[in-house]
Design a protein around this motif. Structure first.
Motif, PDB file in Angstrom:
ATOM      1  N   MET A 107       0.949  -1.175  -0.126  1.00  0.00           N
ATOM      2  CA  MET A 107       0.012  -0.155  -0.054  1.00  0.00           C
ATOM      3  C   MET A 107       0.825   1.411   0.181  1.00  0.00           C
ATOM      4  O   MET A 107       0.374   2.322  -0.443  1.00  0.00           O
ATOM      5  CB  MET A 107      -0.857   0.044   1.310  1.00  0.00           C
ATOM      6  CG  MET A 107      -1.904  -0.967   1.509  1.00  0.00           C
ATOM      7  SD  MET A 107      -2.848  -1.592  -0.274  1.00  0.00           S
ATOM      8  CE  MET A 107      -3.213  -3.190   0.140  1.00  0.00           C
ATOM      9  N   SER A 108       2.123   1.056   0.369  1.00  0.00           N
ATOM     10  CA  SER A 108       3.051   2.300   0.564  1.00  0.00           C
ATOM     11  C   SER A 108       4.289   1.982   0.055  1.00  0.00           C
ATOM     12  O   SER A 108       4.931   1.065   0.633  1.00  0.00           O
ATOM     13  CB  SER A 108       2.844   2.909   1.724  1.00  0.00           C
ATOM     14  OG  SER A 108       3.917   3.762   1.725  1.00  0.00           O
ATOM     15  N   GLY A 136      -5.534   4.506 -11.355  1.00  0.00           N
ATOM     16  CA  GLY A 136      -5.377   3.639 -10.266  1.00  0.00           C
ATOM     17  C   GLY A 136      -6.456   3.330  -9.334  1.00  0.00           C
ATOM     18  O   GLY A 136      -7.335   3.656  -9.886  1.00  0.00           O
ATOM     19  N   MET A 137      -6.468   3.230  -8.250  1.00  0.00           N
ATOM     20  CA  MET A 137      -7.590   3.087  -7.215  1.00  0.00           C
ATOM     21  C   MET A 137      -7.131   4.190  -5.845  1.00  0.00           C
ATOM     22  O   MET A 137      -6.292   4.081  -5.212  1.00  0.00           O
ATOM     23  CB  MET A 137      -7.482   1.834  -6.536  1.00  0.00           C
ATOM     24  CG  MET A 137      -7.869   0.635  -7.608  1.00  0.00           C
ATOM     25  SD  MET A 137      -8.099  -1.107  -7.013  1.00  0.00           S
ATOM     26  CE  MET A 137      -9.779  -0.714  -6.319  1.00  0.00           C
ATOM     27  N   PHE A 138      -8.243   5.191  -6.138  1.00  0.00           N
ATOM     28  CA  PHE A 138      -8.016   6.514  -5.295  1.00  0.00           C
ATOM     29  C   PHE A 138      -9.370   6.465  -4.408  1.00  0.00           C
ATOM     30  O   PHE A 138      -9.375   7.542  -3.508  1.00  0.00           O
ATOM     31  CB  PHE A 138      -7.987   7.424  -6.118  1.00  0.00           C
ATOM     32  CG  PHE A 138      -6.439   7.664  -7.088  1.00  0.00           C
ATOM     33  CD1 PHE A 138      -5.506   8.110  -6.522  1.00  0.00           C
ATOM     34  CD2 PHE A 138      -6.667   7.239  -8.282  1.00  0.00           C
ATOM     35  CE1 PHE A 138      -4.435   8.162  -7.320  1.00  0.00           C
ATOM     36  CE2 PHE A 138      -5.523   7.288  -9.215  1.00  0.00           C
ATOM     37  CZ  PHE A 138      -4.279   7.643  -8.732  1.00  0.00           C
ATOM     38  N   HIS A 139     -10.001   5.396  -4.250  1.00  0.00           N
ATOM     39  CA  HIS A 139     -11.208   5.522  -3.562  1.00  0.00           C
ATOM     40  C   HIS A 139     -11.765   4.172  -3.255  1.00  0.00           C
ATOM     41  O   HIS A 139     -11.440   3.264  -4.186  1.00  0.00           O
ATOM     42  CB  HIS A 139     -12.462   6.456  -3.985  1.00  0.00           C
ATOM     43  CG  HIS A 139     -13.204   5.671  -5.177  1.00  0.00           C
ATOM     44  ND1 HIS A 139     -12.750   5.384  -6.354  1.00  0.00           N
ATOM     45  CD2 HIS A 139     -14.658   5.498  -5.259  1.00  0.00           C
ATOM     46  CE1 HIS A 139     -13.746   5.100  -7.083  1.00  0.00           C
ATOM     47  NE2 HIS A 139     -14.709   4.887  -6.642  1.00  0.00           N
ATOM     48  N   GLY A 140     -12.453   3.788  -2.359  1.00  0.00           N
ATOM     49  CA  GLY A 140     -13.007   2.462  -1.996  1.00  0.00           C
ATOM     50  C   GLY A 140     -12.361   1.582  -0.974  1.00  0.00           C
ATOM     51  O   GLY A 140     -11.065   1.944  -0.729  1.00  0.00           O
ATOM     52  N   ASP A 194      -7.543   0.226   2.174  1.00  0.00           N
ATOM     53  CA  ASP A 194      -8.616   1.371   2.649  1.00  0.00           C
ATOM     54  C   ASP A 194      -8.201   2.668   2.215  1.00  0.00           C
ATOM     55  O   ASP A 194      -7.455   3.320   2.566  1.00  0.00           O
ATOM     56  CB  ASP A 194      -8.656   1.220   4.288  1.00  0.00           C
ATOM     57  CG  ASP A 194     -10.016   2.258   4.844  1.00  0.00           C
ATOM     58  OD1 ASP A 194     -10.676   2.784   4.033  1.00  0.00           O
ATOM     59  OD2 ASP A 194      -9.946   2.383   5.935  1.00  0.00           O
ATOM     60  N   LYS A 195      -8.878   3.237   1.019  1.00  0.00           N
ATOM     61  CA  LYS A 195      -8.343   4.681   0.409  1.00  0.00           C
ATOM     62  C   LYS A 195      -9.330   5.640   1.029  1.00  0.00           C
ATOM     63  O   LYS A 195     -10.467   5.644   1.148  1.00  0.00           O
ATOM     64  CB  LYS A 195      -8.610   4.244  -1.076  1.00  0.00           C
ATOM     65  CG  LYS A 195      -7.913   3.279  -1.862  1.00  0.00           C
ATOM     66  CD  LYS A 195      -6.503   3.991  -1.836  1.00  0.00           C
ATOM     67  CE  LYS A 195      -5.423   2.898  -2.746  1.00  0.00           C
ATOM     68  NZ  LYS A 195      -4.254   3.161  -2.759  1.00  0.00           N
ATOM     69  N   HIS A 196      -8.590   6.393   1.734  1.00  0.00           N
ATOM     70  CA  HIS A 196      -8.974   7.732   2.481  1.00  0.00           C
ATOM     71  C   HIS A 196      -9.023   8.626   1.547  1.00  0.00           C
ATOM     72  O   HIS A 196      -8.102   9.408   1.099  1.00  0.00           O
ATOM     73  CB  HIS A 196      -7.964   7.868   4.004  1.00  0.00           C
ATOM     74  CG  HIS A 196      -8.199   6.834   4.774  1.00  0.00           C
ATOM     75  ND1 HIS A 196      -9.191   7.027   5.787  1.00  0.00           N
ATOM     76  CD2 HIS A 196      -7.317   5.967   4.979  1.00  0.00           C
ATOM     77  CE1 HIS A 196      -9.138   5.851   6.532  1.00  0.00           C
ATOM     78  NE2 HIS A 196      -7.861   5.240   5.973  1.00  0.00           N
ATOM     79  N   THR A 197      -9.895   8.782   0.716  1.00  0.00           N
ATOM     80  CA  THR A 197     -10.089   9.561  -0.473  1.00  0.00           C
ATOM     81  C   THR A 197      -9.978  11.027  -0.206  1.00  0.00           C
ATOM     82  O   THR A 197      -9.180  11.903  -1.104  1.00  0.00           O
ATOM     83  CB  THR A 197     -11.469   9.658  -1.172  1.00  0.00           C
ATOM     84  OG1 THR A 197     -11.544   8.023  -1.538  1.00  0.00           O
ATOM     85  CG2 THR A 197     -11.293  10.174  -2.474  1.00  0.00           C
ATOM     86  N   GLY A 198     -10.382  11.514   1.065  1.00  0.00           N
ATOM     87  CA  GLY A 198     -10.293  13.055   1.455  1.00  0.00           C
ATOM     88  C   GLY A 198      -8.894  13.307   1.542  1.00  0.00           C
ATOM     89  O   GLY A 198      -8.233  14.306   1.244  1.00  0.00           O
ATOM     90  N   GLU A 199      -7.912  12.239   2.242  1.00  0.00           N
ATOM     91  CA  GLU A 199      -6.604  12.459   2.469  1.00  0.00           C
ATOM     92  C   GLU A 199      -5.927  12.529   1.181  1.00  0.00           C
ATOM     93  O   GLU A 199      -4.868  13.436   0.987  1.00  0.00           O
ATOM     94  CB  GLU A 199      -5.848  11.413   3.222  1.00  0.00           C
ATOM     95  CG  GLU A 199      -6.613  11.469   4.840  1.00  0.00           C
ATOM     96  CD  GLU A 199      -5.978  10.392   5.562  1.00  0.00           C
ATOM     97  OE1 GLU A 199      -5.118   9.566   5.186  1.00  0.00           O
ATOM     98  OE2 GLU A 199      -6.435  10.117   6.649  1.00  0.00           O
ATOM     99  N   ILE A 200      -6.197  11.792   0.134  1.00  0.00           N
ATOM    100  CA  ILE A 200      -5.616  11.549  -1.368  1.00  0.00           C
ATOM    101  C   ILE A 200      -5.649  12.761  -1.897  1.00  0.00           C
ATOM    102  O   ILE A 200      -4.686  13.393  -2.386  1.00  0.00           O
ATOM    103  CB  ILE A 200      -6.141  10.312  -1.859  1.00  0.00           C
ATOM    104  CG1 ILE A 200      -5.649   9.047  -1.319  1.00  0.00           C
ATOM    105  CG2 ILE A 200      -5.580  10.464  -3.282  1.00  0.00           C
ATOM    106  CD1 ILE A 200      -6.345   7.856  -1.625  1.00  0.00           C
ATOM    107  N   ASP A 207       0.068   2.680  -4.187  1.00  0.00           N
ATOM    108  CA  ASP A 207       0.324   3.572  -3.728  1.00  0.00           C
ATOM    109  C   ASP A 207      -0.372   5.011  -4.356  1.00  0.00           C
ATOM    110  O   ASP A 207       0.102   5.587  -5.398  1.00  0.00           O
ATOM    111  CB  ASP A 207       1.601   3.840  -3.596  1.00  0.00           C
ATOM    112  CG  ASP A 207       2.167   4.959  -2.113  1.00  0.00           C
ATOM    113  OD1 ASP A 207       1.334   5.896  -2.211  1.00  0.00           O
ATOM    114  OD2 ASP A 207       3.185   4.736  -1.731  1.00  0.00           O
ATOM    115  N   SER A 208      -1.361   5.419  -3.829  1.00  0.00           N
ATOM    116  CA  SER A 208      -1.982   6.618  -4.335  1.00  0.00           C
ATOM    117  C   SER A 208      -1.215   7.899  -4.215  1.00  0.00           C
ATOM    118  O   SER A 208      -1.299   8.664  -5.146  1.00  0.00           O
ATOM    119  CB  SER A 208      -3.506   6.797  -3.776  1.00  0.00           C
ATOM    120  OG  SER A 208      -4.199   5.807  -3.804  1.00  0.00           O
TER     121      SER A 208
END
Length: 269
Positions: A73-74, A123-127, A137-143, A105-106
């Motif tokens: 994830m990172s 990529g995957m930036f939400h969900g 666990d994509k924390h969309t607000g943080e991204i 890694d968003s």
């Protein structure tokens, strides 16, 4: 500027860009990394693939590091540094709109896109998803706050509405997720469509989503082949293709010139 206008601007005004994948070989420290391969040799391999796609008439590239499985994830600085060097070298030689995405890694994806002058990130930036590689666990607000912090708030970010290697814990129908995602993603947040369902493009998930909101940019993220691309184009705003361009149709092989030409002929002919 509307979402659709932002989408078209990212691809130089093309309404339905055909985007070819440039798959990097294993990057440093990952299980598939070849210690004997220099970065210069790695660049040469990707440059050869890019040359084929460029000469075939693709409208854009997207760089991808699928060879780095199993994903984390990172990622570490060695991944970011090598990825950035490869992208920078290739895009100086072949000047097309291009996107980047670093699995899974968003934050790194957005940072590299910003540093290299990419037209978009994929990529995957939400969900939230249970994957083969652990819990995602994509924390969309943080991204998207991070994108703002580094000056990438106008970067088009294409986020997959369905996963490829796990189960989304969000059990809403895909149509509902599509409609509600437009409300939670900023104006630079767009969607990548699920693979086509069945054999009839008009009955595919892609077509159903596009009918719900023709104004929302929607790129076909996978499943495109020379046999179906012409039928799917009316139901999307771009097509991203990788595996079917490779020798023997195998993801981790080099791009095959004949396959690339055949795909463009089918899409644009």
């Amino acid at each position: 500027m509307t979402r659709m206008e932002k989408h078209r601007k990212a691809f130089g005004g093309k309404e339905k860009p055909i985007i070819g994948c440039l798959h990097l070989r294993g990057l440093p420290g990952t299980p598939m990394w070849d210690r004997e391969m220099t970065v210069e040799e790695h660049i040469d391999l990707i440059m050869a693939d890019a040359k084929i796609l460029y000469e075939a008439g693709f409208d854009a590239f997207v760089f991808a590091n699928e060879s780095d499985y199993p994903y984390v994830m990172s990622v570490g600085p060695e991944i970011v540094a090598t990825y950035t060097r490869i992208v920078s070298a290739v895009t100086r030689e072949y000047r097309l709109p291009f996107g980047v995405g670093i699995m899974l890694d968003s934050f790194a994806s957005i940072a590299v896109a910003r540093a290299t002058g990419a037209s978009f990130s994929r990529g995957m930036f939400h969900g939230v998803m249970a994957t083969d590689f652990g819990f995602m666990d994509k924390h969309t607000g943080e991204i998207f706050r991070y994108a703002k912090q580094i000056g990438a708030e106008d970067l088009p970010i294409y986020s997959a509405i369905q996963g490829h290697f796990g189960t989304l814990l969000d059990t809403r129908p895909v149509e509902q997720k599509f409609l509600e995602s437009r409300l939670v993603l900023p104006l630079n947040g767009f969607l990548l469509a699920a693979p086509p369902a069945g054999t009839d493009p008009a009955e595919s998930v892609l077509a159903k989503l596009k009918e719900l909101d023709p104004t929302a940019p929607l790129i076909l993220n996978s499943g495109a082949k020379k046999e179906n691309v012409k039928g799917l184009l009316p139901y999307c705003d771009g097509v991203l293709v990788g595996t079917s361009l490779k020798k023997d149709g195998y993801l981790y092989n080099p791009v095959d010139r004949d396959r690339a030409m055949a795909f463009i002929d089918a899409a644009k002919g």
